[in-house]
Scaffold this active site. Sequence first.
Site, PDB file in Angstrom:
ATOM      1  N   GLU A  45     -27.410  23.259 -11.234  1.00  0.00           N
ATOM      2  CA  GLU A  45     -28.700  22.961 -10.804  1.00  0.00           C
ATOM      3  C   GLU A  45     -28.583  22.255  -9.407  1.00  0.00           C
ATOM      4  OE1 GLU A  45     -31.180  24.317 -11.965  1.00  0.00           O
ATOM      5  OE2 GLU A  45     -30.114  25.111 -13.939  1.00  0.00           O
ATOM      6  N   LYS A  94     -22.602  10.999 -16.959  1.00  0.00           N
ATOM      7  CA  LYS A  94     -22.389  10.257 -15.706  1.00  0.00           C
ATOM      8  C   LYS A  94     -23.760  10.162 -14.646  1.00  0.00           C
ATOM      9  CE  LYS A  94     -20.416  10.654 -11.627  1.00  0.00           C
ATOM     10  NZ  LYS A  94     -21.199   9.298 -11.025  1.00  0.00           N
ATOM     11  N   GLY A 105     -26.927  18.466  -8.419  1.00  0.00           N
ATOM     12  CA  GLY A 105     -26.537  17.817  -7.485  1.00  0.00           C
ATOM     13  C   GLY A 105     -26.591  18.977  -6.119  1.00  0.00           C
ATOM     14  N   CYS A 130     -35.409  18.543  -5.293  1.00  0.00           N
ATOM     15  CA  CYS A 130     -34.827  19.729  -5.110  1.00  0.00           C
ATOM     16  C   CYS A 130     -35.805  20.757  -4.666  1.00  0.00           C
ATOM     17  CB  CYS A 130     -34.026  20.185  -6.394  1.00  0.00           C
ATOM     18  SG  CYS A 130     -34.992  20.052  -7.835  1.00  0.00           S
ATOM     19  N   GLY A 190     -21.089  21.094  -6.180  1.00  0.00           N
ATOM     20  CA  GLY A 190     -21.440  22.314  -7.088  1.00  0.00           C
ATOM     21  C   GLY A 190     -20.115  23.042  -7.261  1.00  0.00           C
ATOM     22  N   GLU A 229     -31.029  21.846   3.790  1.00  0.00           N
ATOM     23  CA  GLU A 229     -31.653  21.156   2.794  1.00  0.00           C
ATOM     24  C   GLU A 229     -31.660  19.579   3.484  1.00  0.00           C
ATOM     25  OE1 GLU A 229     -30.154  19.823  -0.836  1.00  0.00           O
ATOM     26  OE2 GLU A 229     -32.222  20.083  -2.014  1.00  0.00           O
TER      27      GLU A 229
HETATM   28  P1  NAD Z   1     -24.339  14.962  -5.295  1.00  0.00           P
HETATM   29  O1  NAD Z   1     -23.933  16.100  -5.562  1.00  0.00           O
HETATM   30  O2  NAD Z   1     -23.712  14.060  -4.132  1.00  0.00           O
HETATM   31  O3  NAD Z   1     -23.878  13.820  -6.638  1.00  0.00           O
HETATM   32  C1  NAD Z   1     -24.621  14.165  -7.734  1.00  0.00           C
HETATM   33  C2  NAD Z   1     -23.514  13.790  -9.057  1.00  0.00           C
HETATM   34  O4  NAD Z   1     -22.311  14.412  -8.680  1.00  0.00           O
HETATM   35  C3  NAD Z   1     -23.425  12.254  -8.808  1.00  0.00           C
HETATM   36  O5  NAD Z   1     -23.392  11.690  -9.999  1.00  0.00           O
HETATM   37  C4  NAD Z   1     -22.236  12.125  -8.199  1.00  0.00           C
HETATM   38  O6  NAD Z   1     -21.409  11.047  -8.445  1.00  0.00           O
HETATM   39  C5  NAD Z   1     -21.238  13.339  -8.856  1.00  0.00           C
HETATM   40  N1  NAD Z   1     -20.143  13.859  -8.110  1.00  0.00           N
HETATM   41  C6  NAD Z   1     -20.009  13.811  -6.747  1.00  0.00           C
HETATM   42  N2  NAD Z   1     -19.005  14.206  -6.363  1.00  0.00           N
HETATM   43  C7  NAD Z   1     -18.297  14.616  -7.595  1.00  0.00           C
HETATM   44  C8  NAD Z   1     -17.077  15.211  -7.892  1.00  0.00           C
HETATM   45  N3  NAD Z   1     -16.222  15.697  -6.868  1.00  0.00           N
HETATM   46  N4  NAD Z   1     -16.886  15.271  -9.182  1.00  0.00           N
HETATM   47  C9  NAD Z   1     -17.599  15.376 -10.047  1.00  0.00           C
HETATM   48  N5  NAD Z   1     -18.864  14.651 -10.092  1.00  0.00           N
HETATM   49  C10 NAD Z   1     -19.092  14.228  -8.466  1.00  0.00           C
HETATM   50  O7  NAD Z   1     -25.842  14.948  -4.900  1.00  0.00           O
HETATM   51  P2  NAD Z   1     -26.932  13.659  -4.802  1.00  0.00           P
HETATM   52  O8  NAD Z   1     -27.142  13.371  -3.373  1.00  0.00           O
HETATM   53  O9  NAD Z   1     -26.661  12.929  -5.647  1.00  0.00           O
HETATM   54  O10 NAD Z   1     -28.457  14.602  -5.092  1.00  0.00           O
HETATM   55  C11 NAD Z   1     -29.046  15.361  -4.155  1.00  0.00           C
HETATM   56  C12 NAD Z   1     -28.749  16.497  -4.470  1.00  0.00           C
HETATM   57  O11 NAD Z   1     -29.183  16.882  -5.697  1.00  0.00           O
HETATM   58  C13 NAD Z   1     -29.838  17.602  -3.541  1.00  0.00           C
HETATM   59  O12 NAD Z   1     -28.928  18.589  -3.112  1.00  0.00           O
HETATM   60  C14 NAD Z   1     -30.895  18.083  -4.652  1.00  0.00           C
HETATM   61  O13 NAD Z   1     -31.392  19.366  -4.389  1.00  0.00           O
HETATM   62  C15 NAD Z   1     -29.948  18.079  -5.671  1.00  0.00           C
HETATM   63  N6  NAD Z   1     -31.012  18.453  -7.103  1.00  0.00           N
HETATM   64  C16 NAD Z   1     -30.999  19.460  -7.426  1.00  0.00           C
HETATM   65  C17 NAD Z   1     -32.000  19.563  -8.744  1.00  0.00           C
HETATM   66  C18 NAD Z   1     -32.178  21.027  -9.368  1.00  0.00           C
HETATM   67  O14 NAD Z   1     -32.829  20.900 -10.532  1.00  0.00           O
HETATM   68  N7  NAD Z   1     -31.720  22.007  -8.864  1.00  0.00           N
HETATM   69  C19 NAD Z   1     -32.641  18.599  -9.193  1.00  0.00           C
HETATM   70  C20 NAD Z   1     -32.441  17.220  -8.389  1.00  0.00           C
HETATM   71  C21 NAD Z   1     -31.420  17.239  -7.322  1.00  0.00           C
END
Ligand code: NAD
Length: 486
Positions: free
Chosen positions: A248, A173, A226, A282, A231, A380
């Site tokens: 992650e 997804k 994310g 990230c 998480g 962040e």
């Molecule tokens: P997010 O957590 O809002 O969304 C990430 C994904 O999770 C999306 O596909 C979203 O639709 C899904 N999602 C959201 N709520 C959910 C739920 N309740 N159940 C299941 N899925 C759900 O993150 P974002 O705003 O898209 O991305 C930014 C974040 O990602 C930042 O915090 C960044 O640091 C992190 N990130 C981490 C890494 C790493 O390797 N550590 C890499 C890239 C980004």
Amino acid sequence: MNQLYIDGAWTDGSGGRTWTVTNPATGAPLADVAVAAAEDVDRAVGAARRAFDDGPWPRLDPLERGRLLRRLADRIRAELDELAMTDTRNIGKPIRDTRGFDVPCAADLFESYAGLADKIAGSCYGTLPDNVTMQFREPMGVIAAIVPWNFPLTNAAIKLAPILACGNTVVLKPSEVAPLSALMLARLTDEVGFPPGVVNVIHGAGAETGAALVRHPGVDKITFTGRHQTGVEMLEAAKIGMKGVMLELGGKSPSIVFPDAPLDHVVNGVITGIFFHLGQVCVAASRLLVQRDQHDELLQRIVAKAQTLRQGDPTDPQNHLGCLATPLHCAHVRRCVEQAQQEGARCVLSGPVSDDPQNCFYPPTIFDGVTPDMTIARQEVFGPVLSVLTFRDTDDAVRLANDCEFGLMANIWTADGGRALHVARQLRAGRIAVNGGGALRPNVPVFGYKLSGIGAELGFAETVHEYTNSKSILYSLATEKTSWPE
Ligand code: NAD
């Protein structure tokens, strides 16, 4: 209209709902994408389940699995221009970066993990003389992979390449903000001949489609990239079904600059670390820790260099900086900046910020005089905002660097190798870049300390640990009766 990819076929979502994906640089609609309702999630997981339980994929000669992954890498390279432009239009990332990094990196990941497919090995244990004990590593099952929008294609490849190399099936997804290149990737897996149901790509909002996916009983493991808050929701979902989970999450990476480091190198490294992709990374190096004596000179050079960055149309290869991915995210960055000002940080670099809430172009911003208690030093931002803090000596630098809830990456700049290693060993982060050596490599694990995650992404040994099950077979060669119950 972009459909869902389930069981090797393109399909609308139940109820025919769609979502319009927008180009953040222009505000213009880019594409309509089908939304997966709970029934569609169920279909996708069912397809992945059948492909795993009854299909050829986990039983295939691993060499053949590797060949398919290699073919996929080749197809990605052949589609470089279209894939790069798709992500550029979808999230406002400069074309020089999607062409130069995102797409080649995705291809490299599939090529690298193609080589892992036939090298997954178990062990043999010496237990008793009349006992043969073998440990196998077996594919784990159906993996739910959920990714964010910041590197749409690369994030998908980071998940899919290891998952598939280990013989699992997957429901991916992508972020609802940036699903287009993942759907193109699904088309390429179809073209190169992955069996139906091995790769499924569904689309929809996290709270609906994502939540239904991770809570589905047919899923064996959740792998998520994310935000930290999301998480936590993954952990809740995993708990119910006793699923494996790999997270992650976010970061607040420091760059520690010691006075002996070559300044030109440092200036470029610091600028790249925070302003590449407008800090929507990230591992963005959002905290600059500089020794007090060197502060003025270094800051002046960093500000001067940042002012030379060209920001504008992301499709123009001359531009270093595009725009932020969504108006919503832009509003978050604005709030972080306002809060930093209210808390007393001194803005030494900014630029024109539009009053239009739909305008996603946000300029590089630097705050000086930041103290460790300020929100801008701890939270962040995921935007082009650098916080500058000063340290007295090495111990103070280490203390400041570790004074953070996250531990994804840290950067050290010094000409003294001994000091670099000494400091690196004391930092609580999963990846330490010395003198700019932090680029993502397919075979090197990404591991988050503290709130930055659970488990490791990439790395061959780590991948086998994350995406295969262990099965031990204890084979007795004994011919005599056991002592109990005699
Ligand atoms: P997010 O957590 O809002 O969304 C990430 C994904 O999770 C999306 O596909 C979203 O639709 C899904 N999602 C959201 N709520 C959910 C739920 N309740 N159940 C299941 N899925 C759900 O993150 P974002 O705003 O898209 O991305 C930014 C974040 O990602 C930042 O915090 C960044 O640091 C992190 N990130 C981490 C890494 C790493 O390797 N550590 C890499 C890239 C980004």
